[in-house]
Design a protein around this motif. Structure first.
Motif, PDB file in Angstrom:
ATOM      1  N   ALA A 321       0.848  -1.191   0.000  1.00  0.00           N
ATOM      2  CA  ALA A 321       0.000   0.000   0.000  1.00  0.00           C
ATOM      3  C   ALA A 321       0.878   1.233   0.000  1.00  0.00           C
ATOM      4  N   ILE A 322       0.314   2.400  -0.332  1.00  0.00           N
ATOM      5  CA  ILE A 322       1.020   3.677  -0.315  1.00  0.00           C
ATOM      6  C   ILE A 322       0.378   4.556   0.741  1.00  0.00           C
ATOM      7  N   ASP A 323       1.039   5.598   1.075  1.00  0.00           N
ATOM      8  CA  ASP A 323       0.509   6.533   2.066  1.00  0.00           C
ATOM      9  C   ASP A 323      -0.802   7.137   1.570  1.00  0.00           C
ATOM     10  N   GLY A 324      -1.745   7.237   2.496  1.00  0.00           N
ATOM     11  CA  GLY A 324      -3.032   7.851   2.178  1.00  0.00           C
ATOM     12  C   GLY A 324      -4.042   6.906   1.554  1.00  0.00           C
ATOM     13  N   PRO A 406       6.486   2.319  -3.377  1.00  0.00           N
ATOM     14  CA  PRO A 406       6.928   3.645  -3.836  1.00  0.00           C
ATOM     15  C   PRO A 406       5.945   4.208  -4.837  1.00  0.00           C
ATOM     16  N   LYS A 407       5.939   5.533  -4.948  1.00  0.00           N
ATOM     17  CA  LYS A 407       5.029   6.175  -5.886  1.00  0.00           C
ATOM     18  C   LYS A 407       5.366   5.831  -7.325  1.00  0.00           C
ATOM     19  N   SER A 408       6.634   5.608  -7.609  1.00  0.00           N
ATOM     20  CA  SER A 408       7.018   5.229  -8.976  1.00  0.00           C
ATOM     21  C   SER A 408       6.357   3.920  -9.378  1.00  0.00           C
ATOM     22  N   ALA A 409       6.236   3.024  -8.442  1.00  0.00           N
ATOM     23  CA  ALA A 409       5.571   1.755  -8.753  1.00  0.00           C
ATOM     24  C   ALA A 409       4.124   1.988  -9.102  1.00  0.00           C
ATOM     25  N   SER A 412       4.082   3.423 -12.573  1.00  0.00           N
ATOM     26  CA  SER A 412       4.333   2.374 -13.568  1.00  0.00           C
ATOM     27  C   SER A 412       3.093   1.531 -13.795  1.00  0.00           C
ATOM     28  N   VAL A 413       2.401   1.229 -12.716  1.00  0.00           N
ATOM     29  CA  VAL A 413       1.172   0.433 -12.845  1.00  0.00           C
ATOM     30  C   VAL A 413       0.131   1.195 -13.631  1.00  0.00           C
ATOM     31  N   GLU A 414      -0.001   2.501 -13.330  1.00  0.00           N
ATOM     32  CA  GLU A 414      -0.996   3.280 -14.047  1.00  0.00           C
ATOM     33  C   GLU A 414      -0.627   3.409 -15.524  1.00  0.00           C
TER      34      GLU A 414
END
Length: 490
Positions: A321-324, A406-409, A412-414
């Motif tokens: 999971a990511i923050d928020g 990480p947000k980069s992941a 990349s998924v998006e």
């Protein structure tokens, strides 16, 4: 008959003759004898001469009276004899003139007969039963109903003899006797006899069969059972009724029953139902159903409870999971008796309910779905979580690790998702061009629909034709080969 009449007349004449002769003699003796005989103790004295002369005169008078009485008696006897003869002649005339039907009524001898056999009767408890006996030419004889096994006389003609108030008799058409038994009991079952008091006796019998609805006995029948998983179980069901009821076992919810060999059947027939090495899948309510063709059928519910220690299954043990982000962790638990379920963190602290954490339990029999929702994931929420299930037979737990992405992941998924969607749209366009699909053409539209398949999240993707995707390279290759063949050789 004539001979009896003659004898009767002869007796009448003798009686009349004796009465006429005997009475006169007795009267004569009483009249004259009283005057001629002296009283007891009387003697003749000085006045005896006068008295003797007086008696002589009276004696002459008695002889005169006696002679006159004798002549009168002879004349009366002649008159009586003539009268008696006239009476005899009149009686003989009457005997000759009496119709022959009188003598025939006296001399006819009847021979009673049964018109038909008594039909056997079947009746349910509490209802009414009727046994019918039909007799012809009964005459002066009488009909009676008897209970064969006890030799009890129930009725004679139109009269009820027994003290049983449920018994009645109905006499119709001077030849039909119906034995009626109200409020039938099971003890009324048996043979009944219709009897005529001839010599020898005539009789016939009929059978009354009493049917009884099924009833399940409480004592021999199993009650709710609690067993440990892996033990052997036998369920019993006892029922009474007439005829004897059949017993069938079914699951209350309609599920199939698993037999020892693994076969699944909808029901099991028999008073006993055995389950070797019972497991949690056998747990539930079973119905013992008794029926014998006499409504209503009856059933009894037997609850089978299987105890076993908790077991936990974790679908995803590693979750990113990511923050928020809002995240939900999930565990599946099975236990009986029902377990206590809760969440803990790495250090053993119980995750509190409320605030940013929202634990949810979805209970279904012995199964529990544990969910822990984190409304907004923060840095402090990353780490290990334990789902714990505990009951009287044991305790178990499962671990889920929540890690930070990480947000980069995420980007990349998006991006990957976007390229996939664009590629599918591009493939669709190529498909239409190479296959000459016209939107207004119904046939082309149907072919297009045949090539559409469903994807995840209810999305639809159009699969491009292999020829459409390979056509440009083939053209280029063909052009290169042609150009090469046209070059001059060295």
């Amino acid at each position: 008959m004539h001979m009896m009449a003659v004898i009767l007349l002869f007796r009448i004449s003798i009686t009349a003759h004796v009465w006429n002769g005997g009475s006169v003699r007795k009267s004569e003796v009483s009249v004259c004898g009283a005057d001629t005989q002296p009283f007891p103790g009387q003697s003749y004295g000085s006045r005896g001469k006068r008295r003797r002369r007086r008696r002589r005169r009276l004696g002459k008078k008695c002889r005169i009276v006696e002679d006159s009485g004798t002549s009168r008696k002879n004349s009366e006897q002649i008159m009586n004899n003539s009268t008696l003869g006239a009476v005899l002649l009149a009686l003989l005339f009457c005997l000759h003139t009496v119709p022959s039907t009188v003598s025939s009524e006296v001399t006819v001898i009847t021979d009673p007969k049964f018109s038909a056999p008594i039909a056997n009767v079947t009746a349910a408890v509490g209802r009414e039963a009727t046994l019918t006996c039909v007799v012809h030419d009964l005459g002066a004889y009488k009909v009676a109903w008897l209970r064969v096994d006890t030799q009890t006389i129930l009725t004679i003609q139109n009269h009820v003899i027994t003290k049983n108030k449920r018994i009645g008799i109905l006499y119709t058409e001077k030849k039909t006797w119906q034995l009626r038994i109200r409020d039938i009991r099971e003890s009324d079952k048996g043979w009944y006899m219709c009897q005529i008091n001839t010599d020898p006796m005539k009789s016939q019998t009929g059978y009354l069969d009493v049917v009884v609805p099924p009833d399940i006995l409480d004592y021999p029948t199993s009650t709710d059972m609690v067993v440990r998983e892996g033990s052997n179980v036998t369920l019993r069901c006892a029922a009474t009724g007439s005829p004897a009821p059949t017993i069938v076992w079914r699951r209350e919810g309609g599920e199939n029953i698993s037999l020892q060999d693994g076969e699944l059947v909808p029901s099991v027939e028999g008073p006993t139902f055995s389950i070797p090495r019972v497991n949690r899948l056998h747990m539930g309510a079973y119905l013992c159903i008794a029926s014998n063709g006499v409504p209503p059928s009856v059933s009894k519910r037997v609850m089978l409870i299987v105890h076993f220690p908790p077991m936990i299954w974790v679908p995803n043990q590693l979750v990113g999971a990511i923050d928020g982000q809002r995240m939900t962790l999930e565990c599946h638990s099975e236990a009986y008796p029902k377990s206590i379920n809760y969440w803990t963190r790495e250090k053993g602290d119980i995750v509190p309910q409320g605030g940013k954490y929202e634990p949810v339990l979805i209970d279904n029999a012995y199964k529990v779905v544990m969910k822990l929702s984190i409304k907004v994931v923060s840095q402090a929420d990353f780490g290990s979580y334990k789902c714990i299930a505990k009951n009287s037979l044991g305790e178990t737990d499962g671990t889920i690790k929540l890690y930070k992405l990480p947000k980069s992941a995420i980007n990349s998924v998006e991006a990957f998702e976007g390229r996939r969607k664009n590629k599918s749209r591009k493939g669709s366009t190529t498909f239409y061009e190479t296959n000459d699909v016209i939107e207004d053409d119904p046939e082309s539209t149907s072919r297009r629909k045949d090539l559409i398949v469903g994807g995840r999240n209810d999305e639809s993707f159009e699969i491009s034709s292999p020829a459409a995707t390979l056509a440009p390279p083939l053209v280029v290759l063909f052009v290169l080969v042609s150009c090469t063949s046209m070059l001059p050789t060295v």
